[in-house]
Enzyme design. Structure first.
Site, PDB file in Angstrom:
ATOM      1  CG  ASP A 133      -1.820   1.175   1.335  1.00 30.47           C
ATOM      2  OD1 ASP A 133      -1.703   2.091   0.497  1.00 30.47           O
ATOM      3  OD2 ASP A 133      -2.672   1.199   2.244  1.00 30.47           O
ATOM      4  CG  ASN A 190       0.281   2.018 -12.699  1.00 31.78           C
ATOM      5  OD1 ASN A 190      -0.180   2.728 -13.580  1.00 31.78           O
ATOM      6  ND2 ASN A 190      -0.425   1.051 -12.121  1.00 31.78           N
ATOM      7  CB  SER A 233      -2.825  12.398 -15.876  1.00 30.38           C
ATOM      8  OG  SER A 233      -3.934  12.803 -16.667  1.00 30.38           O
ATOM      9  CE1 TYR A 254      -5.265  10.519 -11.295  1.00 32.79           C
ATOM     10  CE2 TYR A 254      -5.878  11.954 -13.121  1.00 32.79           C
ATOM     11  CZ  TYR A 254      -5.250  10.821 -12.645  1.00 32.79           C
ATOM     12  OH  TYR A 254      -4.606   9.973 -13.520  1.00 32.79           O
ATOM     13  CE  LYS A 256      -1.737  10.765 -11.505  1.00 32.53           C
ATOM     14  NZ  LYS A 256      -0.769   9.663 -11.203  1.00 32.53           N
ATOM     15  CB  THR A 282      -8.471   1.511 -16.588  1.00 33.15           C
ATOM     16  OG1 THR A 282      -8.431   2.906 -16.206  1.00 33.15           O
ATOM     17  CG2 THR A 282      -7.354   1.241 -17.589  1.00 33.15           C
TER      18      THR A 282
END
Length: 245
Positions: free
Chosen positions: A58, A87, A139, A158, A162, A193
């Protein structure tokens, strides 16, 4: 043969990267890490004749990161690690916008501190490796240049994390360039995904293949850069040129 560590390998891009790497003759050990149980990853490992080693990890738990690094060191049997692919990550939504989001801390812990903790823990093994590559999966939604374009996407935490990963990547790249490291951020494209959704541009298979092309062909000239994949038929969106910061 090259050795790899892939975080977040239980599903999606991480699982497909593990699958495609295991089919390459020039690849030796693949240490595929996952936070929880993953039947698909376990099945892949069982069919790999020992090439894929599943490690519980984790990335939001620094102690777990250190434990995983120790397990990988044992698995390498005195050899160095060649490639680390950071990743693992989460994308949380906030429909009410940036000012009301309550998930920034959790997102930052996983997406930024997790990359930092993993990188720091595995640097000593990479220093003994031949390739010394670190690919941080990022991203283009974290691009400040694209901020207005991607503003409608309701995932501010997010995007922020990033952006931070890109900055973290540059700092590590500068710190370790004199030791022969190649450390870069890489956008794998918008993939179909669990994270990307069914409406995304590319299949996970195509995205993983394009991602591996970038990782495998990277040289020291790419140290500290923000790379983008090349996918036919998408014009400038996936033309293989560096993504804007």
């Amino acid at each position: 043969m090259a050795s790899y560590v892939i975080t977040g390998a239980s599903r999606g891009l991480g699982l497909e990267l593990t699958r495609q790497l295991s089919a390459r003759s020039e690849v030796g050990k693949i240490f595929a890490t996952a936070r929880g149980d993953s039947p698909k990853l376990q099945e892949l490992a069982k069919a790999s004749s020992g090439r894929i080693v599943v490690i519980k990890l984790d990335v939001s738990d620094e102690a777990a990161v250190k434990k995983a690094a120790a397990e990988v060191e044992i698995g390498l049997a005195g050899k160095g690690l060649d490639v680390l692919i950071n990743n693992a990550g989460i994308r949380q939504f906030s429909q009410k916008g940036t000012s009301s989001m309550e998930n920034l801390q959790e997102s930052f812990t996983t997406n930024v501190l997790g990359v930092h903790w993993v990188t720091r823990a595995f640097i000593p093994l990479l220093q003994k490796g031949n390739q010394k590559k670190i690919a941080n999966i990022s991203s283009t939604v974290g691009s400040i240049t694209y901020a207005r374009l991607v503003q409608p996407i309701p995932a501010p935490a997010y995007k922020i994390t990033k952006t931070a990963v890109n900055a973290l990547t540059v700092q590590y790249a500068l710190d370790y360039e004199n030791e022969g490291f190649t450390i870069f951020a890489l956008s794998p494209g918008w993939l179909r995904t669990d994270l990307g959704g069914e409406q995304a541009d590319l299949s996970v298979e195509d995205g993983a293949e394009a991602t591996l092309v970038k990782i495998l062909s990277s040289t020291k000239e790419q140290n500290g850069q923000f790379l983008n994949i090349k996918a036919e038929g998408w014009g400038e969106k996936y033309d293989g040129s560096n993504a804007p910061w």
